[in-house]
Design an enzyme around this catalytic site. Structure first.
Site, PDB file in Angstrom:
ATOM      1  N   CYS A  71       0.862  -1.191   0.000  1.00 57.24           N
ATOM      2  CA  CYS A  71       0.000   0.000   0.000  1.00 57.24           C
ATOM      3  C   CYS A  71       0.891   1.230   0.000  1.00 57.24           C
ATOM      4  CB  CYS A  71      -0.914  -0.017   1.225  1.00 57.24           C
ATOM      5  SG  CYS A  71      -1.919   1.466   1.299  1.00 57.24           S
ATOM      6  N   GLN A 162      -4.967  13.075  13.507  1.00 56.72           N
ATOM      7  CA  GLN A 162      -5.272  12.910  12.086  1.00 56.72           C
ATOM      8  C   GLN A 162      -4.257  11.963  11.450  1.00 56.72           C
ATOM      9  OE1 GLN A 162      -8.008  14.272  10.848  1.00 56.72           O
ATOM     10  NE2 GLN A 162      -8.551  15.627  12.524  1.00 56.72           N
ATOM     11  N   GLU A 212     -15.163  15.261  24.794  1.00 53.88           N
ATOM     12  CA  GLU A 212     -14.686  14.076  24.079  1.00 53.88           C
ATOM     13  C   GLU A 212     -15.160  12.854  24.866  1.00 53.88           C
ATOM     14  OE1 GLU A 212     -12.954  12.904  21.353  1.00 53.88           O
ATOM     15  OE2 GLU A 212     -13.006  10.954  22.358  1.00 53.88           O
ATOM     16  N   ASP A 238     -20.737  12.869  26.136  1.00 55.77           N
ATOM     17  CA  ASP A 238     -21.335  12.746  24.811  1.00 55.77           C
ATOM     18  C   ASP A 238     -21.489  14.152  24.211  1.00 55.77           C
ATOM     19  OD1 ASP A 238     -22.825  12.310  22.582  1.00 55.77           O
ATOM     20  OD2 ASP A 238     -24.469  11.258  23.598  1.00 55.77           O
ATOM     21  N   ASP A 253     -15.700  18.343  15.206  1.00 62.12           N
ATOM     22  CA  ASP A 253     -15.008  17.438  14.289  1.00 62.12           C
ATOM     23  C   ASP A 253     -15.510  16.019  14.585  1.00 62.12           C
ATOM     24  OD1 ASP A 253     -13.245  16.149  12.619  1.00 62.12           O
ATOM     25  OD2 ASP A 253     -11.493  16.449  13.894  1.00 62.12           O
ATOM     26  N   CYS A 280     -15.219  14.364   7.922  1.00 57.05           N
ATOM     27  CA  CYS A 280     -14.551  13.386   7.051  1.00 57.05           C
ATOM     28  C   CYS A 280     -15.596  12.639   6.213  1.00 57.05           C
ATOM     29  CB  CYS A 280     -13.703  12.415   7.877  1.00 57.05           C
ATOM     30  SG  CYS A 280     -14.640  11.568   9.141  1.00 57.05           S
TER      31      CYS A 280
HETATM   32  C1  LIG Z   1     -12.730  12.665  13.867  1.00 56.91           C
HETATM   33  S1  LIG Z   1     -12.153  12.452  15.521  1.00 56.91           S
HETATM   34  C2  LIG Z   1     -11.643  14.086  15.859  1.00 56.91           C
HETATM   35  C3  LIG Z   1     -10.646  14.244  16.948  1.00 56.91           C
HETATM   36  C4  LIG Z   1      -9.920  15.590  17.009  1.00 56.91           C
HETATM   37  N1  LIG Z   1     -10.719  16.733  16.686  1.00 56.91           N
HETATM   38  C5  LIG Z   1      -8.695  15.548  16.115  1.00 56.91           C
HETATM   39  O1  LIG Z   1      -8.502  16.407  15.255  1.00 56.91           O
HETATM   40  O2  LIG Z   1      -7.913  14.625  16.306  1.00 56.91           O
HETATM   41  C6  LIG Z   1     -13.656  12.251  16.348  1.00 56.91           C
HETATM   42  C7  LIG Z   1     -13.548  12.145  17.863  1.00 56.91           C
HETATM   43  O3  LIG Z   1     -14.869  12.102  18.389  1.00 56.91           O
HETATM   44  C8  LIG Z   1     -14.905  11.220  19.481  1.00 56.91           C
HETATM   45  N2  LIG Z   1     -16.326  10.857  19.625  1.00 56.91           N
HETATM   46  C9  LIG Z   1     -17.060   9.992  18.872  1.00 56.91           C
HETATM   47  N3  LIG Z   1     -18.346  10.016  19.266  1.00 56.91           N
HETATM   48  C10 LIG Z   1     -18.442  10.914  20.269  1.00 56.91           C
HETATM   49  C11 LIG Z   1     -19.517  11.398  21.069  1.00 56.91           C
HETATM   50  N4  LIG Z   1     -20.771  10.951  20.906  1.00 56.91           N
HETATM   51  N5  LIG Z   1     -19.258  12.330  22.007  1.00 56.91           N
HETATM   52  C12 LIG Z   1     -17.998  12.809  22.180  1.00 56.91           C
HETATM   53  N6  LIG Z   1     -16.937  12.392  21.446  1.00 56.91           N
HETATM   54  C13 LIG Z   1     -17.153  11.460  20.508  1.00 56.91           C
HETATM   55  C14 LIG Z   1     -13.960  10.120  19.111  1.00 56.91           C
HETATM   56  O4  LIG Z   1     -13.495   9.452  20.269  1.00 56.91           O
HETATM   57  C15 LIG Z   1     -12.849  10.917  18.391  1.00 56.91           C
HETATM   58  O5  LIG Z   1     -11.870  11.314  19.312  1.00 56.91           O
END
Ligand SMILES: C[S@@+](CC[C@H](N)C(=O)[O-])C[C@H]1O[C@@H](n2cnc3c(N)ncnc32)[C@H](O)[C@@H]1O
Length: 323
Positions: A71, A162, A212, A238, A253, A280
């Site tokens: 890959c 990321q 988070e 949550d 995010d 994403c």
């Molecule tokens: C796309 S990542 C973004 C993380 C961070 N913004 C970054 O740039 O690394 C999504 C994050 O959301 C968290 N997550 C997923 N569902 C969630 C929820 N219902 N409440 C809070 N956090 C959540 C995941 O654990 C993860 O850390």
């Protein structure tokens, strides 16, 4: 055949335009594009699968596993580790399962195997042999129904946010610039280990609350903030039920599923003066933007970040302001 960079850019900006099409502000907002510094060899984590003795990636929206021997978007340590995985494990695999590769100690790789059924003695032996490969820092093996994993070597991973380090710096800077949190009350949702939190906190908001769900990520975020002398209230919870309060700016995010439950909460509206949404998945982004624009917001920035060159995936940033 792989589409060239210009074609990929047009295709992916098309995803973003489609996600925003017809929404207030979209017609007046020309999307910007941020290229990845590396077109290949950028990805620092990967999730593979196996079925029988076939090892590779799952086909899109399917359980079928495509045989992948190499890959080229992986960073070099992961490429070397994937060769080792195929060499050492193929003959010992049966049934189906998943293999996650992540960077561990000394730029070597940790391979985490999750099997659908109880592992055979041959698989245990193969994992031991894999852990001795120079590209591998450690191996863990567990069944899908949970329980403590068997481990070999050092299976601690370096937690990154990321997948593409090269473009992440620009993403973080852009999020902080567009959030413009100076002197304002800021709510950051889905904050992970604090990728954006640190940049937001360093711009002196009057208050910063980050949410988070993963307690380990929250701990890392808190420790990093403290280590840098920055202040924020980081809570494990949550994100669709954020702490009550009035916020001037919201940064979010979410994972692929988006943030529908959050956006559908009546208490959120009338909300902040601006919302910076990093996504994403343009399908769920589009759905959520529709809700927000229905509540009196308009789009004033659209940016595509080529976080995943050579793939169909796109990282997008959309800013909403009160109309
Ligand atoms: C796309 S990542 C973004 C993380 C961070 N913004 C970054 O740039 O690394 C999504 C994050 O959301 C968290 N997550 C997923 N569902 C969630 C929820 N219902 N409440 C809070 N956090 C959540 C995941 O654990 C993860 O850390």
């Amino acid at each position: 055949m792989i589409a060239d960079a210009a074609a990929q850019r047009e295709i992916k900006l098309g995803f973003l335009r489609d996600a925003c099409r017809g929404l207030p502000g979209a017609a007046d907002t020309e999307p910007r594009w941020v290229s990845s510094p590396d077109a290949f060899g950028y990805r620092r984590r990967a999730r593979f699968a196996w079925h029988g003795n076939t090892l590779g990636y799952r086909a899109l929206h399917s359980k079928h596993v495509n045989d992948i021997d190499e890959c080229i978007v992986l960073v070099p340590p992961l490429r070397a580790a994937w060769t080792a995985v195929r060499t050492r494990l193929t003959d010992a695999l049966a049934g189906s399962g998943e293999i996650q590769l992540q960077l561990g100690s000394g730029r070597r790789v940790v391979a985490a195997l999750i099997t659908g059924a109880d592992p055979t003695p041959a698989l245990f032996d193969a994992c031991g042999a894999l852990s001795a490969d120079p590209s591998i820092a450690g191996v863990s093996l567990r069944t899908a129904d949970g329980g403590a994993p068997a481990t070999w070597g050092d299976e601690h991973v370096v937690l990154f946010s990321q997948a593409n380090a090269g473009i992440n710096d620009t993403l973080v800077r852009t999020v902080a610039e567009l959030a413009a949190p100076e002197g304002l009350r800021v709510l950051e949702l889905y904050s992970g280990i604090g990728n954006f939190t640190l940049a937001l906190a360093s711009r002196s908001p009057s208050a910063l609350v980050a949410v988070e769900q993963d307690p380990r990520a929250v701990e890392i975020c808190q420790a990093t903030l403290e280590g840098r002398g920055l202040r924020a209230r980081v809570t494990a919870g949550d994100a669709s039920q954020p702490p009550k309060g009035r916020y001037d700016v919201v940064v979010l995010d979410p994972p692929r599923q988006g943030a529908r439950a959050l956006f559908e909460r009546d208490e959120l509206w009338p909300g902040p003066k601006r919302i910076v949404y990093v996504s994403c998945d343009t399908a769920t982004l589009s759905r959520d933007l529709r809700i927000a624009t229905g509540r009196g917001y308009r789009i004033d920035r659209m940016i595509g970040f080529d976080m995943f060159p050579q793939t169909a995936h796109l990282e997008s940033l959309v800013r909403l302001v009160r109309a």
